[in-house]
Design a protein around this motif. Structure first.
Motif: not given
Length: 349
Positions: A296-306, A308-324
């Motif tokens: 959810q938090r990664a998607q919120k950051a991606a939504d802000y980019l799109t 403001n003019g960044v094409d959604s095809s250039r943005v990949t979103v993923e969540g890794k939970g508590e990993a790494d």
């Protein structure tokens, strides 16, 4: 003085709280490990079986009252605290044919508090310990008597973490056989609502980090200047961590949006570059909850980019939970660093 002696009838809630303390799954959301805290609470006291009509008292006698408490403690680690406090449990009034008896009940308690995290803000806890009780009996015919004893205390409750420093709690406590058998005793049931303040800061690591940076800068200044070959232009990256989201929220703060604005500018200038937005959490809470929150938090950051003019095809979103994790999850500073969103740039294929 005709004051009833009451037998021990352990409550179901007491058994539940004891089971909680013995559970191997106890492991709270320890934002406040290594910190002292103080609090206050108020609530309702019930004196179990304080008046028995078979012994001559009026069944209209008052066997409940409002009470108040102050408490404090120290949280040793992720799940265990030592807690003590003072409880004013109110007055019980017993009416007999020949006299009325007013009993003021108060005690001091000390015990261990064990936490069980239910999410990023909710916390279930259990308590076990002892109390030293003081009861002052005064009758309408002028007699008075003081009664003191030690008794078992068990409790359970629920806390909500409003911020790093503040928690609100609702709590049930059971005090066994308050009062000595020579005068009269009663089980006390106490339900309360309280507010706790923890003496610590979520920014505890900031000063140390700044000092380390200053030391490094000083060392660099002392080194002789060496002219080096210009480095190739790096692909920039951004990390949203401290202050990027409100507590237990997926909404970006103004500070986080400001950090993303240079990302928008760079992507506008470099159409040959795409972006990957990855969310992470600390190890507090269940893996399933953390995975969902990171997405959810990664998607919120991606939504802000799109937005403001960044094409959604250039943005990949993923969540890794508590990993790494990039820091130690056993400290508040480490968990704060691990709760992050990373933006990485990759050249378009």
């Amino acid at each position: 003085m005709n004051i009833k002696r009451i037998s021990l009838y352990p409550s179901v809630a007491s058994i539940i709280s004891l089971s909680l303390l013995m559970s191997p799954q106890v492991n709270a959301a320890a934002e406040n490990a290594g910190e002292f805290y103080l609090g206050a609470k108020t609530g309702w006291s019930y004196f179990s079986g304080f008046c028995d009509p078979k012994e001559g008292c009026d069944d209209n006698s008052d066997d409940d009252a409002w009470g108040g408490s102050v408490y404090g403690g120290y949280q040793f680690n992720n799940w265990l605290s030592l807690e003590g406090g003072y409880n004013y449990l109110g007055n019980a009034k017993t009416y007999f044919a020949a006299e009325d008896v007013k009993s003021k009940i108060q005690n001091g308690e000390l015990g261990l508090k064990a936490d069980w995290n239910l999410g990023s803000a909710w916390n279930l806890f259990g308590k076990a310990g002892t109390s030293y009780n003081d009861i002052e009996h005064k009758s309408s015919i002028g007699e008075s008597e003081s009664d003191n004893n030690w008794s078992l205390m068990l409790g359970a409750g629920l806390e909500y973490q409003l911020s790093h420093n503040w928690r609100v709690r609702t709590e049930y406590q059971w005090f066994d056989d308050v009062g000595s058998s020579s005068v009269g005793d009663t089980d006390v049931h106490y339900v309360s609502l309280g507010l706790s303040y923890y003496f610590g800061s979520s920014d505890k690591g900031a000063a140390a980090t700044a000092a380390a940076a200053a030391t490094t800068a000083a060392m660099v200044q002392d080194e002789p200047m060496v002219e080096a070959e210009p480095a190739p232009e790096p692909l920039p990256a951004a990390t949203l961590s401290k202050g990027a989201f409100g507590h237990d929220s997926t909404e970006l703060t103004p500070e986080a949006k400001s950090s993303l604005d240079p990302v928008v500018t760079y992507l506008d200038q470099r159409q040959d570059v795409n972006v990957t937005v990855t969310g992470y959490t600390d190890s507090t809470g269940s893996a399933e909850y953390n995975q969902k929150l990171s997405e959810q938090r990664a998607q919120k950051a991606a939504d802000y980019l799109t937005a403001n003019g960044v094409d959604s095809s250039r943005v990949t979103v993923e969540g890794k939970g508590e990993a790494d994790p990039i820091a130690d999850n056993s400290t508040a500073e480490g968990r704060e660093q691990n709760r992050r969103v990373e933006i990485h740039y990759v050249e378009a294929q």
